[in-house]
Enzyme design. Structure first.
Site, PDB file in Angstrom:
ATOM      1  CD  GLU A  58      -1.294  -2.266   2.228  1.00 55.43           C
ATOM      2  OE1 GLU A  58      -0.170  -2.748   1.963  1.00 55.43           O
ATOM      3  OE2 GLU A  58      -1.999  -2.680   3.159  1.00 55.43           O
ATOM      4  CB  CYS A  86      -0.940  -2.733   9.022  1.00 57.27           C
ATOM      5  SG  CYS A  86       0.288  -1.648   8.229  1.00 57.27           S
ATOM      6  CB  CYS A  89      -1.032   0.508   5.074  1.00 63.84           C
ATOM      7  SG  CYS A  89       0.519  -0.384   4.770  1.00 63.84           S
TER       8      CYS A  89
END
Length: 162
Positions: A58, A86, A89
Site C-alpha cells: 500500500e 495495517c 498503511c
C-alpha cells in the site's frame, strides 16, 4: 459504496502483484492505485527484498502514484489491495487524502480498517476514506494461507520473535 465490475478487474491486477510477492518470498499482498480509471501504480510487499519495514504494498503504491502525478494529495484515487491494511498503511492513506479503498480479505491480527481498528472512518481525524471490502476475498485469503502454511512447515524455520 457498491462494488463495480471495474473494481473486480482492478483487484485482479492487485492479486497478480500478490502472486509476484509470493514468488519472491514476500508476504503476498498486492496493491494497485487507480486515478480516473487508469492504473498509476502497481506493486507488492517488498520488506524482505528492500530490507525496509515500511515497504508494504500500500505504502509503495501511494508513493509511486504521488511521484507520477507530482502531488502527495491523492484525493481522486482508489487503492485496491488484497488484504486489509495495517495501522501504518491506513495512516498513510489518511495523510494522502485517498478517496477510496477497496480490499480483499480482512486481517484479524493487524487490520486497521475494520478488524481491529477503524482508522479510515474515525471522525476524529481530518480525513475519511470510502471503503469497499471483500472483493475477491477468497482468492486473497487463500494465497496468504498457502504462504504461511508453507512457512510453518518449512525446515529450518526461523524461531525468533516476530
Amino acid at each position: 459504496m457498491g462494488v463495480t465490475a471495474s473494481d473486480i478487474d482492478f483487484m485482479r491486477y492487485a492479486l497478480e502483484e500478490a502472486e509476484k510477492a509470493y514468488r519472491e518470498g514476500e508476504v503476498p499482498v498486492g496493491a494497485v492505485l487507480v486515478i480516473g480509471g487508469e492504473i498509476v501504480a502497481k506493486t507488492h510487499n517488498r520488506r524482505e527484498s528492500d530490507l525496509d519495514p515500511s515497504a508494504h504494498a500500500e505504502v509503495l503504491a501511494l508513493r509511486e502514484g504521488s511521484r507520477k502525478i507530482r502531488n502527495w494529495r491523492l484525493s481522486g484515487a482508489t487503492l485496491y489491495v488484497t488484504k486489509e491494511p495495517c495501522i501504518m498503511c491506513a495512516g498513510t492513506m489518511v495523510n494522502a487524502r485517498l478517496c477510496r479503498l477497496v480490499y480483499g480479505c480482512g486481517d484479524m491480527k493487524g487490520g486497521a480498517v475494520r478488524s481491529l481498528y477503524q482508522l479510515l472512518s474515525d471522525r476524529r481525524l481530518n480525513h475519511r476514506v470510502d471503503i469497499s471490502r471483500g472483493v475477491l476475498e477468497e482468492e486473497s485469503a487463500l494465497l496468504l494461507k498457502r504462504f504461511f502454511r508453507e512457512r510453518r512447515t518449512a525446515p529450518g524455520k526461523d524461531k525468533s520473535c516476530s
